[in-house]
Enzyme design. Structure first.
Site, PDB file in Angstrom:
ATOM      1  N   GLU A  61       0.698  -1.161  -0.055  1.00  0.00           N
ATOM      2  CA  GLU A  61       0.271   0.274  -0.179  1.00  0.00           C
ATOM      3  C   GLU A  61       1.320   1.106  -0.337  1.00  0.00           C
ATOM      4  O   GLU A  61       0.751   2.158  -1.110  1.00  0.00           O
ATOM      5  CB  GLU A  61      -0.791  -0.313   0.992  1.00  0.00           C
ATOM      6  CG  GLU A  61      -2.275   0.289   0.937  1.00  0.00           C
ATOM      7  CD  GLU A  61      -2.442   0.948   2.359  1.00  0.00           C
ATOM      8  OE1 GLU A  61      -3.110  -0.594   3.405  1.00  0.00           O
ATOM      9  OE2 GLU A  61      -3.215   1.516   2.976  1.00  0.00           O
ATOM     10  N   ASP A  65       0.849   3.862  -3.394  1.00  0.00           N
ATOM     11  CA  ASP A  65       0.383   5.414  -3.239  1.00  0.00           C
ATOM     12  C   ASP A  65       1.590   6.573  -3.588  1.00  0.00           C
ATOM     13  O   ASP A  65       1.022   7.345  -4.164  1.00  0.00           O
ATOM     14  CB  ASP A  65       0.607   5.551  -1.034  1.00  0.00           C
ATOM     15  CG  ASP A  65       0.378   6.794  -1.047  1.00  0.00           C
ATOM     16  OD1 ASP A  65      -0.893   7.149  -0.703  1.00  0.00           O
ATOM     17  OD2 ASP A  65       1.443   7.503  -0.353  1.00  0.00           O
ATOM     18  N   ASN A 130      -7.624   1.018   0.373  1.00  0.00           N
ATOM     19  CA  ASN A 130      -6.486   0.428   0.206  1.00  0.00           C
ATOM     20  C   ASN A 130      -5.753  -1.051  -0.529  1.00  0.00           C
ATOM     21  O   ASN A 130      -4.384  -0.556  -0.614  1.00  0.00           O
ATOM     22  CB  ASN A 130      -6.517   0.317   2.003  1.00  0.00           C
ATOM     23  CG  ASN A 130      -6.859   1.401   3.182  1.00  0.00           C
ATOM     24  OD1 ASN A 130      -6.078   2.084   2.189  1.00  0.00           O
ATOM     25  ND2 ASN A 130      -6.748   0.746   4.326  1.00  0.00           N
ATOM     26  N   GLU A 133      -4.527   0.890  -3.592  1.00  0.00           N
ATOM     27  CA  GLU A 133      -3.653   0.744  -3.564  1.00  0.00           C
ATOM     28  C   GLU A 133      -2.021  -0.324  -3.119  1.00  0.00           C
ATOM     29  O   GLU A 133      -0.736  -0.201  -4.556  1.00  0.00           O
ATOM     30  CB  GLU A 133      -2.959   1.712  -2.354  1.00  0.00           C
ATOM     31  CG  GLU A 133      -3.615   3.500  -2.647  1.00  0.00           C
ATOM     32  CD  GLU A 133      -2.804   3.999  -1.606  1.00  0.00           C
ATOM     33  OE1 GLU A 133      -2.992   5.203  -1.526  1.00  0.00           O
ATOM     34  OE2 GLU A 133      -3.347   3.341  -0.036  1.00  0.00           O
TER      35      GLU A 133
END
Lengths: 246, 246
Positions: A61, A65, A130, A133
Site C-alpha cells: 500500500e 500510494d 487501500n 493502492e
C-alpha cells in the site's frame, strides 16, 4: 478422492479462479502471482515469509500510494500545460483522495478477492482504496513502471480523470446534454437495463438516444454512473456543435 | 567583431558553459537542453512559451517532487524488507525533508546556474531544494523514469541515504571509529586539505589514517562532511571487525 487430494484440488481451483479474476482486473497476464496474493491479504492473517517479512498488503500500500501520486502528477503535468504548481497539486489531491480511491476499489470489486480472518462486513470503507493502492504496488513490483502507468491509466485516468469536470467547468454531462437538446428541440432518451454478465457485482448498461440515434453507451455499477459515462461520450462526439451553440 | 556577432558569441559561450556544468551535475549527456534551462529559471523572469506556458521551474518542481517521493519509496521498500508501512513513511519523510533537499541542492552548487531578475542573495534557503526538485523533473521529462532513478540514486541515495544512520543506530561514523581505535589501541588521524579544483564552491578532501594505512577518503564542501564520508567508508571496510569487538 482421498482427503489430501481434495484439499490440493480445491487449492489449485482457488488459485485458478484468483488468476482469472486478477487477469480480468489487470488487463494483462501477471508474472509472479504471489505478489498479487499478498496485495489481497489482510493483516489479520499473521503469516510471515522466511526472512520475517509480513505477508499482507500494508507495505505494498505504501509503495502503490507513492507510485499513484507520481503517475497522476506526470499525467496532469502533461495534460494541463499552463497549470501552475499550486493548481496541479490541487487537481492531484482530488484524484487521489480517499473517497475517490475507495470508489475505484469498489467498482473493481476488489474486496471479493481479499483473504482475511476478519469478516468482510467488519471492514470500513477504506479497505477498497487501500487494496487498490496495494494492487498498484504489486503491478509495479511484478511488471515495472511502464505497466504500472498503463494500469493506472486504465483504472484511474481513463474512467475518472476528466479535466473539464475537475476544473469545475462541467459537473454533469447529462445535464449539459439535456439542456442542449432542449435548445435544439431534439428528443433525448436514456435506455437503461441490467447487464451484470459474469461480474460479481450488479452492473447496468445504458444507451443514450438523441432522436432515433444512439450517440453514447455506458456501463457501470449504478444507473446514474452508466448514464453519466454515456453522456460524457456523447458530449465529446458532439462537442463542436455544443460549444458553438453556447 | 560587430555588435550582433558579439552578442551571439557570448550567448553561445554561455550555452556551452551551461551544458558543461549541467553535464557535470547529471553525470550523463542531456538530450533537450531547453528543459534544463527551464529548471534553472526563476519566476522573476516572466517569459512564456508560444502556448502560454510559463518558462520557469515551478511546474517542474511539482513533477520532480512527485518522482523523488516515489523513487525514494521504491528504494526504501526494497532496502528495508521487514519495515512496516508507518516505518517506511517515516524514513521517507526524513530523506525528502525540506532541510535535506536544501542541503543536496547546496552541495551541488545549483544556485550558481539560476537565471533570475532578483539578486541571488535575496533568495531564501528553500531555493536550493526547489531547484533540485525541478532538476529531477527535468531529468524525467528529458530522459524518462530509469534515468531519473539513476540520477536520484547518484545525488540522494548513495551519498545521503544510510539506513543505519536513519534508523538512529549510528549518528556519527567518526565517533564510532575513534571509540573503536581507542579499544584496539590504534592511532587514528584525519588529514584534511583544501581541494576545490574546478568547482565553483570551496571543497575539502580528507585522508583517514589508522596507524599508517589510509582506510578511507572523502571530499565535500565542509571539513566535517568530508571527515564523515571518509569515516563511513572506513566503517564499511572494517565493519566485521568493529561488530565483533562490540
Amino acid at each position: 478422492m482421498n482427503f489430501i487430494k481434495k484439499i490440493l484440488k480445491s487449492r489449485s481451483e482457488n488459485g485458478e479462479i484468483f488468476l482469472i479474476e486478477i487477469q480480468k482486473i489487470l488487463g494483462f497476464k501477471p508474472h509472479d502471482l504471489s505478489i498479487y496474493k499478498k496485495a489481497f491479504t489482510h493483516s489479520s492473517i499473521k503469516k510471515k515469509s522466511a526472512s520475517g517479512q509480513p505477508l499482507n498488503y500494508e507495505r505494498l500500500e505504501f509503495l502503490g500510494d507513492a507510485l499513484l501520486s507520481s503517475i497522476i502528477a506526470i499525467d496532469l503535468f502533461k495534460k494541463i500545460p499552463t497549470g501552475s504548481e499550486g493548481y496541479l497539486t490541487q487537481m492531484r489531491s482530488k484524484i487521489v483522495s480517499r473517497e475517490h480511491l475507495n470508489e475505484i476499489g469498489k467498482d473493481l470489486s476488489l474486496i471479493s478477492l481479499i483473504s482475511s480472518k476478519v469478516p468482510k462486513n467488519n471492514f470500513g470503507d477504506n479497505i477498497h482504496g487501500n487494496v487498490f493502492e496495494a494492487l498498484v504496488g504489486a503491478v509495479y513490483l511484478d511488471k515495472g513502471f511502464v505497466y504500472c502507468e498503463k494500469f493506472i491509466n486504465k483504472t484511474v485516468i481513463e474512467p475518472y480523470v476528466d479535466i473539464e469536470r475537475l476544473e469545475g467547468k462541467i459537473t454533469s454531462y447529462k445535464s449539459v446534454l439535456i439542456e442542449w437538446c432542449q435548445k435544439q428541440k431534439c428528443q433525448i432518451r436514456y435506455d437503461v437495463y441490467e447487464d451484470t454478465g459474469n461480474d460479481r457485482t450488479k452492473h447496468f448498461s445504458v444507451r443514450l438516444y438523441i432522436d432515433d440515434d444512439v450517440v453514447g453507451k455506458g456501463r457501470a455499477t449504478s444507473k446514474k454512473k452508466a448514464e453519466e459515462i454515456a453522456s460524457k461520450r456523447a458530449y465529446y462526439k458532439l462537442q463542436d456543435q455544443i460549444e458553438l451553440s453556447e
